[in-house]
Write a protein that holds these residues in place. Structure first.
Motif, mmCIF file in Angstrom:
data_model
loop_
_atom_site.group_PDB
_atom_site.id
_atom_site.type_symbol
_atom_site.label_atom_id
_atom_site.label_comp_id
_atom_site.label_asym_id
_atom_site.label_seq_id
_atom_site.Cartn_x
_atom_site.Cartn_y
_atom_site.Cartn_z
ATOM 1 N N PHE A 196 -16.784 -33.354 5.016
ATOM 2 C CA PHE A 196 -17.757 -32.322 5.346
ATOM 3 C C PHE A 196 -17.092 -30.998 5.720
ATOM 4 N N ASP A 197 -15.768 -31.015 5.941
ATOM 5 C CA ASP A 197 -15.056 -29.784 6.284
ATOM 6 C C ASP A 197 -13.579 -29.986 5.953
ATOM 7 N N GLU A 198 -12.928 -28.896 5.602
ATOM 8 C CA GLU A 198 -11.480 -28.930 5.363
ATOM 9 C C GLU A 198 -10.841 -27.779 6.110
ATOM 10 N N THR A 199 -9.733 -28.080 6.771
ATOM 11 C CA THR A 199 -8.945 -27.043 7.430
ATOM 12 C C THR A 199 -7.491 -27.225 6.997
ATOM 13 N N THR A 200 -6.640 -26.341 7.452
ATOM 14 C CA THR A 200 -5.224 -26.401 7.115
ATOM 15 C C THR A 200 -4.410 -26.570 8.386
ATOM 16 N N HIS A 201 -3.412 -27.434 8.320
ATOM 17 C CA HIS A 201 -2.439 -27.565 9.401
ATOM 18 C C HIS A 201 -1.106 -27.093 8.827
ATOM 19 N N LEU A 202 -0.556 -26.070 9.403
ATOM 20 C CA LEU A 202 0.710 -25.517 8.955
ATOM 21 C C LEU A 202 1.780 -25.871 9.980
ATOM 22 N N VAL A 203 2.772 -26.651 9.576
ATOM 23 C CA VAL A 203 3.844 -27.057 10.488
ATOM 24 C C VAL A 203 5.012 -26.095 10.304
ATOM 25 N N LEU A 204 5.327 -25.398 11.392
ATOM 26 C CA LEU A 204 6.393 -24.399 11.394
ATOM 27 C C LEU A 204 7.573 -24.877 12.228
ATOM 28 N N ALA A 205 8.774 -24.538 11.807
ATOM 29 C CA ALA A 205 9.965 -24.736 12.631
ATOM 30 C C ALA A 205 10.225 -23.421 13.357
ATOM 31 N N ALA A 206 10.643 -23.537 14.610
ATOM 32 C CA ALA A 206 10.910 -22.346 15.409
ATOM 33 C C ALA A 206 12.024 -22.640 16.399
ATOM 34 N N GLU A 207 12.541 -21.578 16.979
ATOM 35 C CA GLU A 207 13.572 -21.704 18.015
ATOM 36 C C GLU A 207 13.307 -20.668 19.089
ATOM 37 N N PRO A 208 13.723 -20.955 20.310
ATOM 38 C CA PRO A 208 13.570 -19.955 21.375
ATOM 39 C C PRO A 208 14.421 -18.725 21.074
ATOM 40 N N VAL A 209 13.923 -17.557 21.413
ATOM 41 C CA VAL A 209 14.692 -16.328 21.246
ATOM 42 C C VAL A 209 15.808 -16.283 22.294
ATOM 43 N N ALA A 210 15.498 -16.673 23.528
ATOM 44 C CA ALA A 210 16.479 -16.669 24.618
ATOM 45 C C ALA A 210 17.302 -17.959 24.589
ATOM 46 N N ASP A 211 18.534 -17.860 25.035
ATOM 47 C CA ASP A 211 19.363 -19.053 25.196
ATOM 48 C C ASP A 211 18.885 -19.840 26.409
ATOM 49 N N ALA A 223 4.246 -18.416 24.174
ATOM 50 C CA ALA A 223 4.386 -17.462 25.282
ATOM 51 C C ALA A 223 3.459 -17.848 26.422
ATOM 52 N N GLU A 224 2.261 -18.317 26.078
ATOM 53 C CA GLU A 224 1.285 -18.676 27.110
ATOM 54 C C GLU A 224 1.637 -19.987 27.812
ATOM 55 N N ILE A 225 1.880 -21.048 27.049
ATOM 56 C CA ILE A 225 2.058 -22.355 27.703
ATOM 57 C C ILE A 225 3.475 -22.610 28.185
ATOM 58 N N ALA A 226 4.462 -22.036 27.496
ATOM 59 C CA ALA A 226 5.853 -22.318 27.844
ATOM 60 C C ALA A 226 6.594 -21.101 28.379
ATOM 61 N N GLU A 227 5.893 -19.957 28.434
ATOM 62 C CA GLU A 227 6.532 -18.718 28.888
ATOM 63 C C GLU A 227 7.813 -18.457 28.090
ATOM 64 N N MET A 228 7.715 -18.677 26.765
ATOM 65 C CA MET A 228 8.881 -18.615 25.892
ATOM 66 C C MET A 228 8.565 -17.800 24.643
#
Length: 175
Positions: free
Chosen positions: A120-135, A91-96
């Motif tokens: 020294f540190d572990e984090t998680t990267h979660l890869v999500l699939a998404a689609e625009p709500v608007a056409d 919503a912020e970067i793509a206004e979507m």
């Protein structure tokens, strides 16, 4: 506030639980840093968002100066909402507005100092699939920025470096 009823997937507060599912890819990658104050320090990780439109194109964030592209990948706070962070970033970067449709990958990101094998540190990267709500969402004009948003219908060889985790994430969405 975003309408979470649009999402077709639920992400638990500990997204590593999703790695047990047969339809989710699980990987471990190492990320070397110059010191322990790295870009994900004090965060749970990143939610990496593969947004595809009706034409099968994927949305990439391109650094014009470095000629390098990535999927949108905001940092997630330790108590953060993984899908909410994805929606807020787009919503912020793509206004979507987007609808999260699936979890594609869980990455265990091991952070090491350059030249050292000790994590020294572990984090998680979660890869999500998404689609625009608007056409046919229109991307904002970012001419004044050093980065741009672009739809790609194929793998942009000139913008990605083979073997890198962010490149492998893009490959989940385009050939």
């Amino acid at each position: 506030m975003y309408d979470t009823t649009q999402d077709t997937v639920t992400v638990p507060s500990d997204p590593t639980e999703l790695a047990a599912r047969d339809d989710v890819d699980e990987v471990t990658d190492r990320f070397p840093h110059g010191d322990e104050d790295h870009c994900e320090a004090d965060y749970a990780g990143r939610t990496i968002v593969g947004v595809t439109n009706d034409d099968g194109e994927v949305l990439l964030v391109t650094d014009r100066d470095a000629s390098h592209a990535v999927l949108p990948s905001p940092k997630v706070a330790h108590d953060g909402d993984w899908t909410g962070t994805a929606r807020e970033e787009l919503a912020e970067i793509a206004e979507m507005d987007i609808r999260v449709t699936s979890v594609e990958r869980v990455r265990h990101a091991e952070h090491v100092l350059e030249g050292d094998d000790e994590v020294f540190d572990e984090t998680t990267h979660l890869v999500l699939a998404a689609e625009p709500v608007a056409d046919d969402p229109e991307l904002p004009d970012l001419e004044a920025e050093h980065w741009s948003l672009e739809w790609h219908d194929s793998y942009p060889d000139e913008l990605l470096e083979d073997g890198r985790p962010e490149t492998e994430d893009v490959r989940l969405f385009v050939d």
